[in-house]
Design a protein around this motif. Structure first.
Motif, PDB file in Angstrom:
ATOM      1  N   ALA A 190       0.829  -1.465   0.243  1.00 12.13           N
ATOM      2  CA  ALA A 190       0.295   0.415  -0.063  1.00 12.13           C
ATOM      3  C   ALA A 190       0.749   1.042  -0.152  1.00 12.13           C
ATOM      4  CB  ALA A 190      -0.897  -0.136   1.594  1.00 12.13           C
ATOM      5  N   THR A 191       0.650   1.722  -0.987  1.00 15.25           N
ATOM      6  CA  THR A 191       1.095   3.584  -0.537  1.00 15.25           C
ATOM      7  C   THR A 191       0.042   4.012  -0.233  1.00 15.25           C
ATOM      8  OG1 THR A 191       0.376   4.317  -3.541  1.00 15.25           O
ATOM      9  CG2 THR A 191       2.644   3.235  -2.291  1.00 15.25           C
ATOM     10  N   LEU A 192       0.531   5.636   0.660  1.00 20.33           N
ATOM     11  CA  LEU A 192      -0.166   6.778   1.202  1.00 20.33           C
ATOM     12  C   LEU A 192       0.086   8.143   1.120  1.00 20.33           C
ATOM     13  CD1 LEU A 192      -2.543   8.413   2.637  1.00 20.33           C
ATOM     14  CD2 LEU A 192      -1.758   7.898   4.591  1.00 20.33           C
ATOM     15  N   GLY A 193      -0.235   8.943   0.693  1.00 19.43           N
ATOM     16  CA  GLY A 193       0.793  10.268  -0.194  1.00 19.43           C
ATOM     17  C   GLY A 193      -0.176  10.917   0.565  1.00 19.43           C
ATOM     18  N   VAL A 194       0.199  12.463   1.117  1.00 17.59           N
ATOM     19  CA  VAL A 194      -0.811  13.716   1.718  1.00 17.59           C
ATOM     20  C   VAL A 194       0.189  14.966   1.575  1.00 17.59           C
ATOM     21  CG1 VAL A 194      -1.536  14.630   3.476  1.00 17.59           C
ATOM     22  CG2 VAL A 194      -1.321  12.606   3.834  1.00 17.59           C
ATOM     23  N   ASN A 195      -0.663  15.190   0.396  1.00 19.94           N
ATOM     24  CA  ASN A 195       0.351  17.238   0.369  1.00 19.94           C
ATOM     25  C   ASN A 195      -0.392  18.403   0.625  1.00 19.94           C
ATOM     26  OD1 ASN A 195       2.460  15.925  -1.420  1.00 19.94           O
ATOM     27  ND2 ASN A 195       1.268  14.616  -2.100  1.00 19.94           N
ATOM     28  N   THR A 196       0.193  19.421   1.372  1.00 18.20           N
ATOM     29  CA  THR A 196      -0.695  20.636   2.221  1.00 18.20           C
ATOM     30  C   THR A 196      -0.004  21.903   1.760  1.00 18.20           C
ATOM     31  OG1 THR A 196      -2.085  21.028   3.533  1.00 18.20           O
ATOM     32  CG2 THR A 196      -0.249  19.556   4.220  1.00 18.20           C
ATOM     33  N   ARG A 197      -0.328  22.330   2.032  1.00 13.46           N
ATOM     34  CA  ARG A 197       0.639  23.434   2.477  1.00 13.46           C
ATOM     35  C   ARG A 197      -0.157  24.420   3.439  1.00 13.46           C
ATOM     36  NH1 ARG A 197       0.777  28.088  -3.228  1.00 13.46           N
ATOM     37  NH2 ARG A 197       2.605  25.936  -3.863  1.00 13.46           N
ATOM     38  N   ILE A 198       1.572  24.631   4.457  1.00 14.29           N
ATOM     39  CA  ILE A 198       1.406  25.471   5.668  1.00 14.29           C
ATOM     40  C   ILE A 198       1.933  26.793   5.708  1.00 14.29           C
ATOM     41  CG2 ILE A 198       1.130  22.554   6.831  1.00 14.29           C
ATOM     42  CD1 ILE A 198       4.209  23.370   7.323  1.00 14.29           C
ATOM     43  N   LEU A 199       1.893  27.589   7.170  1.00 13.14           N
ATOM     44  CA  LEU A 199       2.401  28.896   6.958  1.00 13.14           C
ATOM     45  C   LEU A 199       2.339  29.754   5.530  1.00 13.14           C
ATOM     46  CD1 LEU A 199       5.417  27.233   9.421  1.00 13.14           C
ATOM     47  CD2 LEU A 199       3.366  28.067   9.685  1.00 13.14           C
ATOM     48  N   GLY A 200       1.128  29.614   4.923  1.00 16.73           N
ATOM     49  CA  GLY A 200       1.225  30.574   3.725  1.00 16.73           C
ATOM     50  C   GLY A 200       1.518  30.264   2.532  1.00 16.73           C
ATOM     51  N   ASN A 201       2.671  29.695   2.676  1.00 15.32           N
ATOM     52  CA  ASN A 201       2.775  29.123   0.523  1.00 15.32           C
ATOM     53  C   ASN A 201       4.254  27.864   1.178  1.00 15.32           C
ATOM     54  OD1 ASN A 201       4.350  30.970   1.396  1.00 15.32           O
ATOM     55  ND2 ASN A 201       5.084  31.721  -0.398  1.00 15.32           N
ATOM     56  N   PHE A 202       4.541  27.233   2.042  1.00 17.68           N
ATOM     57  CA  PHE A 202       5.380  26.432   2.622  1.00 17.68           C
ATOM     58  C   PHE A 202       4.493  24.908   1.721  1.00 17.68           C
ATOM     59  CE2 PHE A 202       7.217  29.233   4.934  1.00 17.68           C
ATOM     60  CZ  PHE A 202       8.432  29.585   4.915  1.00 17.68           C
ATOM     61  N   ASP A 203       4.980  23.714   1.210  1.00 18.55           N
ATOM     62  CA  ASP A 203       4.706  22.917   0.545  1.00 18.55           C
ATOM     63  C   ASP A 203       5.352  22.292   1.462  1.00 18.55           C
ATOM     64  OD1 ASP A 203       3.474  23.879  -1.944  1.00 18.55           O
ATOM     65  OD2 ASP A 203       5.925  24.235  -3.236  1.00 18.55           O
ATOM     66  N   LEU A 204       4.276  21.468   1.757  1.00 18.31           N
ATOM     67  CA  LEU A 204       4.934  20.055   2.568  1.00 18.31           C
ATOM     68  C   LEU A 204       4.227  19.081   1.841  1.00 18.31           C
ATOM     69  CD1 LEU A 204       6.370  18.792   5.324  1.00 18.31           C
ATOM     70  CD2 LEU A 204       3.624  19.472   6.406  1.00 18.31           C
ATOM     71  N   GLY A 205       5.285  18.022   1.994  1.00 12.13           N
ATOM     72  CA  GLY A 205       4.343  16.439   1.780  1.00 12.13           C
ATOM     73  C   GLY A 205       4.961  15.328   2.488  1.00 12.13           C
ATOM     74  N   VAL A 206       4.597  14.694   2.469  1.00 10.63           N
ATOM     75  CA  VAL A 206       4.639  13.311   3.934  1.00 10.63           C
ATOM     76  C   VAL A 206       3.665  11.683   2.615  1.00 10.63           C
ATOM     77  CG1 VAL A 206       4.861  12.137   5.230  1.00 10.63           C
ATOM     78  CG2 VAL A 206       4.624  14.411   5.594  1.00 10.63           C
ATOM     79  N   ASN A 207       4.944  11.077   2.350  1.00 13.41           N
ATOM     80  CA  ASN A 207       4.427   9.539   2.024  1.00 13.41           C
ATOM     81  C   ASN A 207       5.148   8.380   2.295  1.00 13.41           C
ATOM     82  OD1 ASN A 207       6.465   8.456  -0.071  1.00 13.41           O
ATOM     83  ND2 ASN A 207       6.606  10.471  -0.374  1.00 13.41           N
ATOM     84  N   TYR A 208       4.178   7.281   2.716  1.00 10.89           N
ATOM     85  CA  TYR A 208       4.575   5.790   3.667  1.00 10.89           C
ATOM     86  C   TYR A 208       4.356   4.779   1.971  1.00 10.89           C
ATOM     87  CZ  TYR A 208       4.281   1.837   5.942  1.00 10.89           C
ATOM     88  OH  TYR A 208       4.276   1.259   6.574  1.00 10.89           O
ATOM     89  N   THR A 209       5.089   4.088   2.114  1.00 13.03           N
ATOM     90  CA  THR A 209       4.845   2.729   1.471  1.00 13.03           C
ATOM     91  C   THR A 209       5.288   1.666   1.423  1.00 13.03           C
ATOM     92  OG1 THR A 209       5.700   3.877  -1.139  1.00 13.03           O
ATOM     93  CG2 THR A 209       5.980   1.927  -0.423  1.00 13.03           C
ATOM     94  N   PHE A 210       4.851   0.667   2.036  1.00 11.85           N
ATOM     95  CA  PHE A 210       4.979  -0.886   2.403  1.00 11.85           C
ATOM     96  C   PHE A 210       4.857  -2.136   1.576  1.00 11.85           C
ATOM     97  CE2 PHE A 210       2.064  -4.844   3.279  1.00 11.85           C
ATOM     98  CZ  PHE A 210       2.922  -5.260   4.910  1.00 11.85           C
ATOM     99  N   ALA A 211       5.392  -2.708   1.507  1.00 11.47           N
ATOM    100  CA  ALA A 211       5.923  -3.499   0.178  1.00 11.47           C
ATOM    101  C   ALA A 211       6.101  -4.928   1.179  1.00 11.47           C
ATOM    102  CB  ALA A 211       6.744  -3.393  -0.504  1.00 11.47           C
TER     103      ALA A 211
END
Length: 919
Positions: free
Chosen positions: A785-806
């Protein structure tokens, strides 16, 4: 009256043929030009494209007022009203709030938003290349979720998704502008060694998992698409330069540079050209692990020592010292003894180089609707390749030439790929044959036996030595006069060996293999859009293997073989275009095997009042034809002989093996591996019984190889929840006829039915180990499985986190000799944090990766790969007046050296400064 009528008609004609001209510029919210943006009159097919500086000129017979629609990948759509002729506009496009709005082509062979894709897909575009913190855009792909990169060397990185990976990964396909970028002989891509200049990259897309329904054989674990920039849309001269250094504990600090240029020009709206050139040079990662493979944890006092990155010590034989000297049994004993090898750094200079050139001619004889393209690519490189052995790929050349005809509804392309191994050589055979040029195996082992016996019996000294001291004395005596690295004698022998293509005396491998490929696709959607979107297509491929016997069994001439495929796909939308069905099926045929059908079906449903939630489910099948090596390899590695199982290969080559202890010789053909062998596991059990229990011996005789099959199930969700974009998927794969290798033992007599005689031969060493290419009978499953989450914080800072299980499982009891080679960590976590505009013209990006420990299993060596953490970062500054971007960055800033495959050099750090003009 007549005059009035005439004047009215003249005015109507004048209006009817008047020309409206609109000039403008398309920029982003930071006033940076957006090249390649589409500018189209609403509800018309009339439009143009912005140039490299974001400017456009639109000439039309349309009379104002009318409206323009402006689109570009990575940006929200824009619009502008044209009120009068000769109006000048400035249109500002805002960056798309979510990657889900980006358009991909690979998932369905037709443009669609990632949000609507029927299967998992990853995209890496121009913006991502600019923000990449790795030293190369190709290395930046490792930050995508579900993607693994095995690093063989500085310039050779192997991409994979969903497990069952190796550095020589033939389960994953890489296409560059529609051309398979794989080595025809090796059946896998050498990373971006001879790939694409980063200045010319329009986008990179990755389809994880089986993709055979549209892309045929070997699109099994996944497929990567690199698409270049059109010279019509991206014109001008672009240049980049990177310089810095690599840092590794074993190699120290070494300079590194990478320079590239792109030139593109459209002479008019019919003819455009482009050319790209780049060169990278540096020092490869030193591989200095000398761990004993024969007895892990043992030191060099082990007489059978076989170091991981030591070559020449693979030559080892069991010696019965009593039988060899005529003493009664039990007097001197027995042992396995190996020759003394050379460290890897003595057998290569670790020079890494990648030189790439490509050019293209684009011709549009009838306007934008039809285009003819010639594209030629040639790459030369020097790198370390990590496969069954360690190879120094020196002056390797791969070239491709493509002719393509296309419009919005179809393409027809044909290309050829040819390669030349240059001055490449096998380090293992380099060590073995430098030893042989100095002293033959027969003489060396004879000296060893005589000295060992004398030392044990105290001959000449009266002092009886124990086994360890006697073995040390025997090795010292046998090595007396051995060629020493750095001396002229050693260098002369080294040069002679690496230029000799006969592996009995040299180590050079020759490869002039070629591949010819034709594929076509027609999209009938412009004719069938009221019913469904329908596509049909097909491909044909021919290999011509030519290694002059250094890789394949082609001593008596090149080996040709062919394969072809046909497919169709239908897409239909229902329920107010919320429900989308995609179905496809493909038929493929290789001349050695029966034809194979691979269907795919998926459903995607868009939910929510804002249509911002998409749920998908898919089932697809895939298959993998045996590779050229699986079919036709015939390679004697000394400790093991690799033999393919194509019907035409079973009698194509003879191997002669001499036991230096008994003087007996065995003569084999590949068929013996499949019809006259013992399983290695049973032979190991027999040896563990101290050669006492012959009933433990079992026939091996693996079946000749057939295509591998996969059934893949996937569920996924993509959506926008507040400020968060989410991409979640899970898959379950079942495999049939899993392609695998199996080690077997063939005795000199080649009679596995006579256990007593065979037991004697195995005890005396009158046998040879072979590696067969076959299919496992084990039930093999993989899931993840994979999960990716992307957002913007503090105005215009890009933050992305993803996790992979295999993970995977298989029925080990049904096939104890099966080696799955999953070679993928169970858990991976990746994160990115950055800001393109922290303040005016200044941005930064940080990437973090953590990989779980896993077990590596491959033909070179098995072993544990420890968990590792990597931190990359870059800061960049733009100077619009000189159209330049400066970047300072580093890979592996924490300097935690790590490896992704057993036997490769530890990956150190890269620090660089780059300057890009007209990015």
């Amino acid at each position: 009256m007549r005059t009035t009528l005439l004047l009215s008609m003249l005015m109507l004609v004048t209006v009817g043929f008047s020309q409206t001209t609109v000039n403008g510029k398309v920029v982003d919210q930071n006033d940076q030009p957006i090249p390649g943006a589409n500018v189209v009159i609403v509800n018309k097919t009339i439009g143009t494209v912005t140039d490299f500086d974001g400017f456009f000129t639109l000439e039309t017979s349309e009379v104002p007022p009318f409206q323009l629609r402006i689109t570009s990948l990575g940006y929200s759509d824009g619009s502008a009203n044209v009120a009068e002729n000769n109006e000048t506009l400035t249109i500002v496009l805002s960056e798309a709030q979510t990657f889900l709005d980006e358009v991909v082509i690979s998932a369905s062979r037709t443009p669609e938003r990632i949000f609507e894709s029927p299967v998992s897909v990853e995209r890496f575009g121009i913006k991502d290349i600019k923000n990449a913190s790795s030293a190369s855009f190709y290395g930046g792909l490792e930050n995508l979720k579900g993607v693994d990169i095995n690093t063989s060397s500085l310039t050779f990185q192997s991409l994979n998704t969903r497990g069952f990976a190796a550095v020589d990964n033939s389960r994953f396909v890489q296409l560059v502008d529609g051309m398979d970028n794989s080595s025809p002989a090796l059946n896998f891509a050498l990373g971006n060694l001879v790939g694409m200049n980063e200045l010319d990259v329009q986008s990179v897309e990755i389809l994880p998992g089986a993709s055979s329904a549209l892309y045929g054989a070997n699109a099994f674990n996944g497929i990567l698409f690199m698409r270049s920039k059109s010279p019509f849309d991206f014109q001008g001269i672009s240049v980049y330069g990177k310089t810095g250094f690599t840092s590794q504990e074993a190699a120290g600090d070494n300079s590194y540079y990478d320079i590239g240029i792109r030139v593109a020009h459209a002479f008019n709206d019919k003819f455009a050209v482009k050319a790209n050139f780049s060169i990278l040079e540096g020092t490869d990662w030193f591989a200095v692990n000398e761990e004993d493979l024969s007895i892990p944890g043992a030191d060099r006092s082990n007489p059978a020592y076989n170091g991981l990155n030591v070559f020449g010590d693979e030559v080892a034989i069991p010696i019965d010292f009593d039988a060899a000297t005529g003493f009664p049994s039990g007097t001197l004993g027995s042992a396995v003894v190996s020759r003394t090898g050379y460290a890897e750094q003595d057998l290569t200079d670790y020079g890494a180089q990648s030189v790439k050139f490509d050019g293209a001619l684009h011709y549009r004889p009838f306007g934008d609707d039809f285009e003819i393209i010639y594209n030629g690519r040639i790459g030369r490189g020097s790198t370390i390749f990590h496969g069954a052995s360690r190879y120094y790929i020196d002056d390797f050349i791969l070239q491709q030439h493509k002719l393509e005809f296309k419009n919005n509804n179809f393409f027809l392309r044909g290309y050829i790929t040819s390669e030349n191994a240059g001055n490449s050589y096998d380090m293992r055979f380099t060590g073995i044959n430098i030893n042989n040029r100095w002293k033959s195996n027969t003489q060396w082992f004879g000296d060893y036996v005589a000295t060992f016996a004398g030392a044990k019996l105290g001959v000449g000294t009266g002092v009886l030595l124990d086994d360890e001291a006697a073995h040390a004395a025997a090795r010292q005596a046998a090595d007396t006069g051995r060629l020493v690295p750095g001396t002229p004698q050693f260098q002369n022998a080294f040069n002679a060996v690496i230029s000799d293509g006969d592996l009995a005396t040299g180590s050079r491998f020759i490869d002039n293999t070629k591949l010819s490929h034709i594929d076509a696709n027609y999209n009938f959607s412009h004719l069938t859009k009221n019913f469904a979107d329908i596509q049909v297509g097909g491909s044909f491929r021919e290999y011509v293997l030519n290694s002059q016997g250094t890789i394949f069994t082609d001593l008596d001439g090149s080996i040709p073989y062919k394969e072809f495929g046909l497919y169709t796909q239908i897409q239909k939308q229902f329920l107010d275009e919320r429900l989308k069905f995609t179905g496809s099926i493909r038929y493929d045929k290789n001349e050695f095997f029966d034809g194979f059908l691979s269907p795919r079906a998926s459903l995607a449903y868009t939910a929510g009042s804002k249509r911002n939630h998409n749920f998908r489910a898919s089932f697809q099948t895939g298959f993998r034809n045996p590779t050229t090596q699986d079919l036709f390899i015939g390679l004697d590695l000394g400790n093991v002989i690799l033999v393919g199982s194509a019907p035409d290969n079973l009698e194509k080559r003879t191997f002669s093996v001499t036991n230096n202890n008994t003087g007996n010789t065995g003569v084999f053909v590949p068929r013996d591996t499949y019809e006259n062998s013992f399983s290695k596991s049973s032979v190991n059990a027999f040896r563990a019984s101290n050669f006492a229990d012959t009933s433990l011996l079992e026939a091996g005789n693996p079946d000749p190889i057939t295509p591998e099959q996969i059934s893949a199930f996937e569920l996924g969700y993509r959506g926008q929840i507040g400020k968060f974009t989410i991409d979640l998927s899970g898959y379950y794969n079942t495999f049939q006829d899993f392609i695998a290798t199996e080690r077997v033992i063939v005795t000199f007599s080649k009679d596995e039915t006579n256990l007593q005689a065979s037991a004697t031969e195995i005890r005396n060493g009158d046998s040879q180990e072979f590696q067969a290419y076959t299919n496992s009978t084990a039930n093999v499953n993989s899931y993840g499985a994979t999960l990716g989450v992307n957002t913007r914080i503090l105005g215009n800072f890009d933050l992305g986190v993803n996790y992979t299980f295999a993970d995977f499982d298989f029925d080990e009891a049904s096939d104890p000799d099966f080696r799955p080679g999953f070679n993928t960590p169970k858990h991976k976590v990746k994160a990115s944090f950055g800001n393109e505009e922290l303040f005016k013209n200044f941005g930064f990006n940080v990437n973090y990766r953590w990989s779980d420990a896993f077990f590596w299993q491959a033909s070179f060596a098995d072993g544990d790969v420890p968990a590792y953490t990597v931190l990359d970062a870059q800061i960049n500054y733009s100077i619009p007046k000189i159209k330049s971007v400066f970047k300072i960055g580093g890979s592996n800033l924490l300097a935690n050296e790590y490896f992704t495959a057993v036997g490769t050099g530890l990956v150190g750090s890269i620090y660089y400064l780059s300057w890009t003009i007209n990015p």
